[in-house]
Design a protein around this motif. Structure first.
Motif, PDB file in Angstrom:
ATOM      1  N   TYR A   1       0.834  -1.204   0.000  1.00  0.00           N
ATOM      2  CA  TYR A   1       0.000   0.000   0.000  1.00  0.00           C
ATOM      3  C   TYR A   1       0.872   1.258   0.000  1.00  0.00           C
ATOM      4  N   VAL A   2       1.898   1.256   0.854  1.00  0.00           N
ATOM      5  CA  VAL A   2       2.758   2.433   0.951  1.00  0.00           C
ATOM      6  C   VAL A   2       3.572   2.613  -0.328  1.00  0.00           C
ATOM      7  N   ALA A   3       4.073   1.503  -0.880  1.00  0.00           N
ATOM      8  CA  ALA A   3       4.880   1.590  -2.099  1.00  0.00           C
ATOM      9  C   ALA A   3       4.073   2.139  -3.266  1.00  0.00           C
ATOM     10  N   VAL A   4       2.817   1.710  -3.375  1.00  0.00           N
ATOM     11  CA  VAL A   4       1.969   2.216  -4.458  1.00  0.00           C
ATOM     12  C   VAL A   4       1.647   3.685  -4.220  1.00  0.00           C
ATOM     13  N   ALA A   5       1.250   4.031  -3.002  1.00  0.00           N
ATOM     14  CA  ALA A   5       0.925   5.422  -2.704  1.00  0.00           C
ATOM     15  C   ALA A   5       2.134   6.322  -2.882  1.00  0.00           C
ATOM     16  N   ASP A   6       3.321   5.785  -2.672  1.00  0.00           N
ATOM     17  CA  ASP A   6       4.536   6.591  -2.756  1.00  0.00           C
ATOM     18  C   ASP A   6       4.840   7.057  -4.181  1.00  0.00           C
ATOM     19  N   HIS A   7       4.152   6.494  -5.157  1.00  0.00           N
ATOM     20  CA  HIS A   7       4.293   6.985  -6.527  1.00  0.00           C
ATOM     21  C   HIS A   7       3.841   8.446  -6.624  1.00  0.00           C
ATOM     22  N   ALA A   8       2.959   8.863  -5.725  1.00  0.00           N
ATOM     23  CA  ALA A   8       2.503  10.256  -5.737  1.00  0.00           C
ATOM     24  C   ALA A   8       3.652  11.219  -5.466  1.00  0.00           C
TER      25      ALA A   8
ATOM     26  N   SER B   1      12.534   6.878  -2.407  1.00  0.00           N
ATOM     27  CA  SER B   1      13.513   5.938  -1.859  1.00  0.00           C
ATOM     28  C   SER B   1      14.323   5.291  -2.971  1.00  0.00           C
ATOM     29  N   TRP B   2      13.684   5.009  -4.084  1.00  0.00           N
ATOM     30  CA  TRP B   2      14.396   4.416  -5.215  1.00  0.00           C
ATOM     31  C   TRP B   2      15.386   5.427  -5.811  1.00  0.00           C
ATOM     32  N   LEU B   3      14.972   6.656  -5.915  1.00  0.00           N
ATOM     33  CA  LEU B   3      15.829   7.694  -6.490  1.00  0.00           C
ATOM     34  C   LEU B   3      17.038   7.968  -5.594  1.00  0.00           C
TER      35      LEU B   3
ATOM     36  N   VAL C   1       7.597  -2.603   6.931  1.00  0.00           N
ATOM     37  CA  VAL C   1       9.000  -2.931   7.172  1.00  0.00           C
ATOM     38  C   VAL C   1       9.972  -2.097   6.352  1.00  0.00           C
ATOM     39  N   GLY C   2       9.567  -1.605   5.174  1.00  0.00           N
ATOM     40  CA  GLY C   2      10.452  -0.751   4.387  1.00  0.00           C
ATOM     41  C   GLY C   2      10.826  -1.350   3.042  1.00  0.00           C
ATOM     42  N   PRO C   3      11.225  -0.516   2.087  1.00  0.00           N
ATOM     43  CA  PRO C   3      11.499  -0.996   0.724  1.00  0.00           C
ATOM     44  C   PRO C   3      12.676  -1.955   0.623  1.00  0.00           C
ATOM     45  N   ILE C   4      13.722  -1.790   1.443  1.00  0.00           N
ATOM     46  CA  ILE C   4      14.878  -2.680   1.350  1.00  0.00           C
ATOM     47  C   ILE C   4      14.505  -4.100   1.732  1.00  0.00           C
ATOM     48  N   PHE C   5      13.435  -4.246   2.499  1.00  0.00           N
ATOM     49  CA  PHE C   5      12.980  -5.569   2.919  1.00  0.00           C
ATOM     50  C   PHE C   5      11.939  -6.137   1.959  1.00  0.00           C
ATOM     51  N   THR C   6      10.907  -5.353   1.678  1.00  0.00           N
ATOM     52  CA  THR C   6       9.819  -5.875   0.847  1.00  0.00           C
ATOM     53  C   THR C   6      10.213  -5.960  -0.622  1.00  0.00           C
ATOM     54  N   TYR C   7      11.097  -5.063  -1.068  1.00  0.00           N
ATOM     55  CA  TYR C   7      11.477  -5.036  -2.479  1.00  0.00           C
ATOM     56  C   TYR C   7      12.983  -5.184  -2.671  1.00  0.00           C
ATOM     57  N   GLY C   8      13.669  -5.711  -1.641  1.00  0.00           N
ATOM     58  CA  GLY C   8      15.104  -5.909  -1.731  1.00  0.00           C
ATOM     59  C   GLY C   8      15.521  -7.168  -1.000  1.00  0.00           C
ATOM     60  N   THR C   9      16.781  -7.198  -0.609  1.00  0.00           N
ATOM     61  CA  THR C   9      17.336  -8.411   0.005  1.00  0.00           C
ATOM     62  C   THR C   9      17.435  -8.320   1.519  1.00  0.00           C
ATOM     63  N   GLY C  10      16.887  -7.258   2.122  1.00  0.00           N
ATOM     64  CA  GLY C  10      16.888  -7.144   3.573  1.00  0.00           C
ATOM     65  C   GLY C  10      18.115  -6.424   4.109  1.00  0.00           C
TER      66      GLY C  10
ATOM     67  N   PRO D   1      17.176  -0.696  -5.521  1.00  0.00           N
ATOM     68  CA  PRO D   1      16.624   0.633  -5.825  1.00  0.00           C
ATOM     69  C   PRO D   1      16.516   0.921  -7.320  1.00  0.00           C
ATOM     70  N   ASP D   2      16.588  -0.112  -8.142  1.00  0.00           N
ATOM     71  CA  ASP D   2      16.677   0.114  -9.592  1.00  0.00           C
ATOM     72  C   ASP D   2      15.329   0.361 -10.253  1.00  0.00           C
ATOM     73  N   THR D   3      14.303  -0.378  -9.849  1.00  0.00           N
ATOM     74  CA  THR D   3      13.016  -0.305 -10.541  1.00  0.00           C
ATOM     75  C   THR D   3      11.889  -0.072  -9.546  1.00  0.00           C
ATOM     76  N   PRO D   4      11.190   1.061  -9.615  1.00  0.00           N
ATOM     77  CA  PRO D   4      10.045   1.278  -8.721  1.00  0.00           C
ATOM     78  C   PRO D   4       8.990   0.196  -8.919  1.00  0.00           C
ATOM     79  N   PRO D   5       8.259  -0.155  -7.868  1.00  0.00           N
ATOM     80  CA  PRO D   5       7.242  -1.206  -7.985  1.00  0.00           C
ATOM     81  C   PRO D   5       6.134  -0.788  -8.938  1.00  0.00           C
ATOM     82  N   PRO D   6       5.503  -1.740  -9.613  1.00  0.00           N
ATOM     83  CA  PRO D   6       4.428  -1.399 -10.556  1.00  0.00           C
ATOM     84  C   PRO D   6       3.201  -0.860  -9.835  1.00  0.00           C
ATOM     85  N   ILE D   7       2.404  -0.101 -10.550  1.00  0.00           N
ATOM     86  CA  ILE D   7       1.152   0.424 -10.004  1.00  0.00           C
ATOM     87  C   ILE D   7       0.063  -0.616 -10.233  1.00  0.00           C
ATOM     88  N   SER D   8      -0.324  -1.283  -9.165  1.00  0.00           N
ATOM     89  CA  SER D   8      -1.360  -2.312  -9.225  1.00  0.00           C
ATOM     90  C   SER D   8      -2.057  -2.369  -7.878  1.00  0.00           C
TER      91      SER D   8
END
Length: 450
Positions: A172-179, A184-186, A256-265, A281-288
């Motif tokens: 939820y946070v990762a998708v909303a963060d597209h706004a 964090s990715w940048l 928990v944060g992007p490094i955990f949910t979308y990285g290696t911890g 940090p290379d590719t932002p999560p898709p909007i879904s």
């Protein structure tokens, strides 16, 4: 008929009851956390603190920071004696560990001496001081111990968040963060490009945040020994209240944060087996359409709001009235902390926005409480609380809309945060005494022996 009881006594009695209630509540809270930790087979905050009297402490620098806070009530001669005793005790412990071949892996080889001196000051206050001097020294001891106990309490809180919330709301946070452009990715890519030197600097700033707070607090409390009283409001109070309230919000909004949910911890927790996808940090999560996901049982759910951001914000606020070097340090610590929280993948952008709003609201509430609640103070705190709640609710229930309309929701998020900051600045300026019409500053009531 007017009361014949002196005003000082009328003030002293409710203040005494307030301190007593606060002490009992704090003790009950620590005992409850100790019991909760024991249920999961781990020591709680009381046990962890007691172990550092003898065993190698995990938080050596923090123990000396606590000693520094205690020493604000001492004379310069007493400070030198206390510091010498602390170093001497640490040298004895180091020699004993060396002779016994004991290792201190994962801990510090110093800090026991600082804790011994703080506890010794407490014993001295009870046995050798009376009246206002006893109360003043006990306040100094309590301030030093609270700083360290806050760290131990926070560690237990984080354990409880992991054990009680198997699912996290990161999608939820990762998708909303597209706004906000997925900052964090940048910033994560920017920190990686900066190399190891930049990473080490940011990591040091991130880890030593409490020490930075103590530096600002020592400046604010520099006159305590001479005036024999504490100021009504100082940084340590806000720092501790943020640490007390923040983990409660983690229980409502586990992330928990992007490094955990979308990285290696990180920190030895998480891993690719728990990640939704290896994108940071290379590719932002898709909007879904987001959904809660299961994560491991040891990674703290400590993202929403970012308490590191909240603490760095109040350090910045409290450094504004200091000399230029302190103002510069407060600004540097805020910028570096924001860069570290994003650049290491510990937080999303919305976490930081929520952290700023949370910090300013808590600071406003404490200042309003100290000066007496008025309409401006109530409106400011209510506005901050409403904005904070709206950020959490929008992230949870409007995340997809926020991602699809970033030009609408991105500015709205920033404007909402700015409105709280603007309200704080405008209101607190009105609270400052100006000119001849300013009310006289009243000294803080002191407890005295019966």
């Amino acid at each position: 008929m007017p009361s014949r009881i002196p005003s000082r006594i009328r003030w002293r009695q409710p203040r005494a009851r307030l301190w007593a209630v606060a002490g009992v509540a704090a003790l009950a809270f620590l005992v409850a956390l100790e019991i909760a930790a024991r249920r999961y087979g781990l020591p709680g905050p009381i046990t962890n603190q007691a172990k550092e009297v003898v065993f190698a402490p995990v938080s050596g620098p923090l123990l000396y920071a606590g000693l520094a806070l205690t020493m604000v009530v001492l004379t310069w001669r007493q400070r030198f004696v206390a510091a010498a005793c602390a170093v001497g005790v640490d040298l004895v412990f180091a020699l004993v560990r060396w002779a016994a071949g004991a290792t201190v892996s994962g801990s510090h080889s110093f800090g026991n001496g600082a804790l011994w001196v703080v506890l010794g000051c407490g014993v001295l206050a009870v046995t050798r001081r009376t009246g206002r001097e006893r109360v003043l020294l006990l306040k100094g001891v309590g301030l030093g111990l609270l700083l360290v106990a806050g760290r131990k309490t926070g560690d237990t809180w984080l354990l409880i968040t992991a054990k009680t919330h198997p699912k996290v709301l990161d999608p939820y946070v990762a998708v909303a963060d597209h706004a906000l452009g997925s900052p964090s990715w940048l910033v994560g890519r920017a920190v990686r490009a900066a190399g190891p030197v930049g990473e080490h600097v940011l990591d040091w700033v991130y880890v030593q945040l409490a020490v930075a707070a103590v530096v600002v607090a020592l400046y604010q409390l520099r006159h305590v020994a001479a005036e024999r009283r504490f100021p009504r409001h100082h940084l340590v109070r806000t720092f501790l209240v943020i640490g007390l309230l923040g983990p409660g919000i983690y229980m409502i909004f586990p992330v928990v944060g992007p490094i955990f949910t979308y990285g290696t911890g990180a920190f030895g927790t998480g891993g690719e087996q728990w990640a939704v996808a290896t994108l940071w940090p290379d590719t932002p999560p898709p909007i879904s359409a987001p959904a809660a996901v299961t994560y491991d049982g040891i990674t703290p759910r400590n993202c929403m709001p970012s308490l590191h951001t909240a603490w760095a914000t109040v350090i910045f606020l409290h450094s504004r009235k200091g000399p230029r070097v302190l103002r510069f340090a407060g600004t540097f610590w805020l910028v570096a902390t924001l860069s570290a929280t994003l650049g290491f993948g510990y937080h999303y952008g919305i976490d930081l926005v929520a952290g700023v709003v949370f910090a300013v609201t808590v600071e406003a509430a404490l200042r309003a409480f100290d000066r007496g609640w008025d309409r401006a103070g109530i409106q400011l705190v209510a506005h901050g609380a409403l904005v904070f709640a709206a950020i959490l609710a929008s992230t949870r229930y409007l995340s997809l809309d926020m991602a699809r309309h970033p030009l609408v929701f991105g500015p709205l998020l920033l404007l909402a945060m700015a409105s709280v900051i603007h309200g704080y600045v405008r209101t607190t300026r009105g609270w400052q005494p100006t000119g001849a019409t300013a009310p006289a500053q009243q000294p803080e009531p002191q407890l005295e022996a019966a």
